[in-house]
Write a protein that holds these residues in place. Structure first.
Motif, PDB file in Angstrom:
ATOM      1  N   GLU A  46       4.436  43.495  -7.662  1.00 25.87           N
ATOM      2  CA  GLU A  46       3.378  43.460  -8.672  1.00 25.87           C
ATOM      3  C   GLU A  46       3.309  42.091  -9.334  1.00 25.87           C
ATOM      4  O   GLU A  46       4.333  41.534  -9.736  1.00 25.87           O
ATOM      5  CB  GLU A  46       3.660  44.528  -9.738  1.00 25.87           C
ATOM      6  N   PHE A  47       2.108  41.583  -9.463  1.00 23.20           N
ATOM      7  CA  PHE A  47       1.903  40.294 -10.120  1.00 23.20           C
ATOM      8  C   PHE A  47       2.201  40.410 -11.616  1.00 23.20           C
ATOM      9  O   PHE A  47       1.713  41.316 -12.287  1.00 23.20           O
ATOM     10  CB  PHE A  47       0.470  39.836  -9.903  1.00 23.20           C
ATOM     11  N   VAL A  48       2.973  39.469 -12.139  1.00 22.24           N
ATOM     12  CA  VAL A  48       3.295  39.440 -13.559  1.00 22.24           C
ATOM     13  C   VAL A  48       2.578  38.285 -14.245  1.00 22.24           C
ATOM     14  O   VAL A  48       1.869  38.477 -15.230  1.00 22.24           O
ATOM     15  CB  VAL A  48       4.819  39.311 -13.764  1.00 22.24           C
ATOM     16  N   ALA A  49       2.771  37.091 -13.721  1.00 21.19           N
ATOM     17  CA  ALA A  49       2.175  35.909 -14.350  1.00 21.19           C
ATOM     18  C   ALA A  49       2.201  34.746 -13.368  1.00 21.19           C
ATOM     19  O   ALA A  49       3.019  34.718 -12.448  1.00 21.19           O
ATOM     20  CB  ALA A  49       2.922  35.526 -15.623  1.00 21.19           C
ATOM     21  N   GLY A  50       1.293  33.802 -13.590  1.00 21.21           N
ATOM     22  CA  GLY A  50       1.259  32.630 -12.749  1.00 21.21           C
ATOM     23  C   GLY A  50       0.839  31.411 -13.548  1.00 21.21           C
ATOM     24  O   GLY A  50       0.187  31.528 -14.586  1.00 21.21           O
ATOM     25  N   VAL A  51       1.228  30.252 -13.035  1.00 18.84           N
ATOM     26  CA  VAL A  51       0.889  28.999 -13.709  1.00 18.84           C
ATOM     27  C   VAL A  51       0.487  27.984 -12.656  1.00 18.84           C
ATOM     28  O   VAL A  51       1.113  27.861 -11.603  1.00 18.84           O
ATOM     29  CB  VAL A  51       2.064  28.516 -14.577  1.00 18.84           C
ATOM     30  N   ALA A  52      -0.588  27.273 -12.938  1.00 18.93           N
ATOM     31  CA  ALA A  52      -1.101  26.263 -12.008  1.00 18.93           C
ATOM     32  C   ALA A  52      -0.250  24.996 -12.076  1.00 18.93           C
ATOM     33  O   ALA A  52       0.733  24.922 -12.801  1.00 18.93           O
ATOM     34  CB  ALA A  52      -2.556  25.982 -12.334  1.00 18.93           C
ATOM     35  N   LEU A  53      -0.660  23.995 -11.325  1.00 18.39           N
ATOM     36  CA  LEU A  53       0.192  22.841 -11.032  1.00 18.39           C
ATOM     37  C   LEU A  53       0.753  22.134 -12.262  1.00 18.39           C
ATOM     38  O   LEU A  53       1.958  21.849 -12.325  1.00 18.39           O
ATOM     39  CB  LEU A  53      -0.575  21.833 -10.192  1.00 18.39           C
ATOM     40  N   GLY A  97       7.733  32.914  -7.070  1.00 15.14           N
ATOM     41  CA  GLY A  97       7.140  32.457  -5.821  1.00 15.14           C
ATOM     42  C   GLY A  97       6.462  31.114  -6.014  1.00 15.14           C
ATOM     43  O   GLY A  97       5.972  30.802  -7.102  1.00 15.14           O
ATOM     44  N   ALA A  98       6.448  30.343  -4.950  1.00 12.77           N
ATOM     45  CA  ALA A  98       5.783  29.038  -4.943  1.00 12.77           C
ATOM     46  C   ALA A  98       4.679  29.051  -3.904  1.00 12.77           C
ATOM     47  O   ALA A  98       4.897  29.454  -2.749  1.00 12.77           O
ATOM     48  CB  ALA A  98       6.793  27.936  -4.630  1.00 12.77           C
ATOM     49  N   ARG A  99       3.526  28.600  -4.320  1.00  8.17           N
ATOM     50  CA  ARG A  99       2.359  28.595  -3.437  1.00  8.17           C
ATOM     51  C   ARG A  99       1.837  27.170  -3.354  1.00  8.17           C
ATOM     52  O   ARG A  99       1.497  26.574  -4.386  1.00  8.17           O
ATOM     53  CB  ARG A  99       1.292  29.528  -4.009  1.00  8.17           C
ATOM     54  N   ARG A 100       1.737  26.652  -2.133  1.00 10.21           N
ATOM     55  CA  ARG A 100       1.286  25.276  -1.962  1.00 10.21           C
ATOM     56  C   ARG A 100      -0.230  25.234  -2.112  1.00 10.21           C
ATOM     57  O   ARG A 100      -0.985  25.170  -1.136  1.00 10.21           O
ATOM     58  CB  ARG A 100       1.723  24.707  -0.618  1.00 10.21           C
ATOM     59  N   ASP A 101      -0.638  25.299  -3.350  1.00 10.32           N
ATOM     60  CA  ASP A 101      -2.055  25.330  -3.689  1.00 10.32           C
ATOM     61  C   ASP A 101      -2.144  25.067  -5.186  1.00 10.32           C
ATOM     62  O   ASP A 101      -1.187  25.289  -5.923  1.00 10.32           O
ATOM     63  CB  ASP A 101      -2.650  26.701  -3.363  1.00 10.32           C
ATOM     64  N   GLN A 102      -3.288  24.617  -5.626  1.00  9.51           N
ATOM     65  CA  GLN A 102      -3.414  24.357  -7.055  1.00  9.51           C
ATOM     66  C   GLN A 102      -3.644  25.640  -7.855  1.00  9.51           C
ATOM     67  O   GLN A 102      -3.433  25.670  -9.061  1.00  9.51           O
ATOM     68  CB  GLN A 102      -4.538  23.368  -7.321  1.00  9.51           C
ATOM     69  N   TRP A 103      -4.052  26.689  -7.163  1.00 10.62           N
ATOM     70  CA  TRP A 103      -4.420  27.915  -7.879  1.00 10.62           C
ATOM     71  C   TRP A 103      -3.399  29.022  -7.679  1.00 10.62           C
ATOM     72  O   TRP A 103      -2.823  29.191  -6.626  1.00 10.62           O
ATOM     73  CB  TRP A 103      -5.781  28.424  -7.413  1.00 10.62           C
ATOM     74  N   VAL A 104      -3.266  29.806  -8.721  1.00 10.31           N
ATOM     75  CA  VAL A 104      -2.444  31.006  -8.685  1.00 10.31           C
ATOM     76  C   VAL A 104      -3.242  32.132  -8.049  1.00 10.31           C
ATOM     77  O   VAL A 104      -4.455  32.220  -8.247  1.00 10.31           O
ATOM     78  CB  VAL A 104      -2.032  31.404 -10.120  1.00 10.31           C
ATOM     79  N   VAL A 105      -2.587  32.981  -7.297  1.00 18.16           N
ATOM     80  CA  VAL A 105      -3.226  34.194  -6.810  1.00 18.16           C
ATOM     81  C   VAL A 105      -2.393  35.386  -7.262  1.00 18.16           C
ATOM     82  O   VAL A 105      -1.177  35.283  -7.441  1.00 18.16           O
ATOM     83  CB  VAL A 105      -3.394  34.200  -5.279  1.00 18.16           C
ATOM     84  N   ARG A 106      -3.051  36.518  -7.430  1.00 18.30           N
ATOM     85  CA  ARG A 106      -2.395  37.706  -7.967  1.00 18.30           C
ATOM     86  C   ARG A 106      -1.768  38.574  -6.889  1.00 18.30           C
ATOM     87  O   ARG A 106      -1.177  39.607  -7.186  1.00 18.30           O
ATOM     88  CB  ARG A 106      -3.407  38.539  -8.751  1.00 18.30           C
ATOM     89  N   VAL A 107      -1.921  38.194  -5.657  1.00 14.97           N
ATOM     90  CA  VAL A 107      -1.310  38.930  -4.556  1.00 14.97           C
ATOM     91  C   VAL A 107      -0.100  38.135  -4.085  1.00 14.97           C
ATOM     92  O   VAL A 107      -0.055  36.918  -4.234  1.00 14.97           O
ATOM     93  CB  VAL A 107      -2.307  39.147  -3.399  1.00 14.97           C
ATOM     94  N   PRO A 108       0.874  38.823  -3.500  1.00 10.82           N
ATOM     95  CA  PRO A 108       2.132  38.134  -3.133  1.00 10.82           C
ATOM     96  C   PRO A 108       2.026  37.286  -1.866  1.00 10.82           C
ATOM     97  O   PRO A 108       2.867  37.376  -0.977  1.00 10.82           O
ATOM     98  CB  PRO A 108       3.119  39.292  -2.966  1.00 10.82           C
ATOM     99  N   LYS A 109       1.003  36.458  -1.813  1.00 14.46           N
ATOM    100  CA  LYS A 109       0.828  35.548  -0.680  1.00 14.46           C
ATOM    101  C   LYS A 109       1.265  34.158  -1.112  1.00 14.46           C
ATOM    102  O   LYS A 109       0.434  33.263  -1.322  1.00 14.46           O
ATOM    103  CB  LYS A 109      -0.611  35.569  -0.200  1.00 14.46           C
ATOM    104  N   TYR A 110       2.566  34.033  -1.265  1.00 11.89           N
ATOM    105  CA  TYR A 110       3.163  32.778  -1.660  1.00 11.89           C
ATOM    106  C   TYR A 110       4.005  32.256  -0.505  1.00 11.89           C
ATOM    107  O   TYR A 110       4.493  33.014   0.334  1.00 11.89           O
ATOM    108  CB  TYR A 110       4.006  32.982  -2.931  1.00 11.89           C
ATOM    109  N   ASP A 111       4.200  30.971  -0.475  1.00  8.03           N
ATOM    110  CA  ASP A 111       4.871  30.352   0.661  1.00  8.03           C
ATOM    111  C   ASP A 111       6.386  30.490   0.593  1.00  8.03           C
ATOM    112  O   ASP A 111       7.058  30.569   1.631  1.00  8.03           O
ATOM    113  CB  ASP A 111       4.485  28.873   0.729  1.00  8.03           C
ATOM    114  N   TYR A 112       6.923  30.509  -0.603  1.00  8.39           N
ATOM    115  CA  TYR A 112       8.375  30.584  -0.775  1.00  8.39           C
ATOM    116  C   TYR A 112       8.688  31.551  -1.905  1.00  8.39           C
ATOM    117  O   TYR A 112       7.938  31.661  -2.880  1.00  8.39           O
ATOM    118  CB  TYR A 112       8.962  29.202  -1.085  1.00  8.39           C
ATOM    119  N   TRP A 113       9.847  32.204  -1.757  1.00 13.35           N
ATOM    120  CA  TRP A 113      10.288  33.173  -2.757  1.00 13.35           C
ATOM    121  C   TRP A 113      11.741  32.918  -3.141  1.00 13.35           C
ATOM    122  O   TRP A 113      12.552  32.526  -2.298  1.00 13.35           O
ATOM    123  CB  TRP A 113      10.169  34.598  -2.205  1.00 13.35           C
ATOM    124  N   GLY A 114      12.033  33.186  -4.391  1.00 10.32           N
ATOM    125  CA  GLY A 114      13.424  33.208  -4.824  1.00 10.32           C
ATOM    126  C   GLY A 114      14.063  34.532  -4.466  1.00 10.32           C
ATOM    127  O   GLY A 114      13.406  35.450  -3.959  1.00 10.32           O
TER     128      GLY A 114
END
Length: 123
Positions: A46-53, A97-114
């Protein structure tokens, strides 16, 4: 290849606070939008929060609004999640999660995870 190390989870009473940290290494941290997700057994992440670059744009899931604050320090390659007024329903494993993009997305499509950090809230 970015490596993420989440920390800061633990046991807290309902109404208490925790601050999660996620330290990044191996990449250019400021090139990644960062997100926090949480997951309980048998449920989707579940998406909690995100922050852009640069940290100026933040997005929150419904459960986090008004109680959680996400921030990042690009000089320290770290993203934080300050969680206040915790409730038993916030109990979960929290992942950054880290996403190689300037924008946050609310779905778990991130490139790297802790690896995740457990948050337990007692009532």
């Amino acid at each position: 290849h970015v490596q993420l190390q989440a920390s800061g989870g633990g046991l807290v009473q309902a109404g208490g606070s925790l601050r999660l940290s996620c330290a990044a290494s191996g990449g250019t941290f400021s090139s990644y939008a960062m997100g926090w997700f949480r997951q309980t057994a048998g449920k989707e992440r579940e998406f909690v929060a995100g922050v852009a670059l640069q940290g100026t744009a933040t997005v929150y899931g419904d459960a986090a609004k008004g109680r959680f604050t996400i921030s990042r320090d690009n000089a320290k390659n770290t993203v934080y999640l300050q969680m206040n007024s915790l409730k038993p329903e916030d109990m979960a494993v929290y992942y950054c999660g880290a996403r190689r993009d300037q924008w946050v997305v609310r779905v778990p499509k991130y490139d790297y995870w802790g690896q995740g950090t457990q948050v337990t809230v007692s009532s």
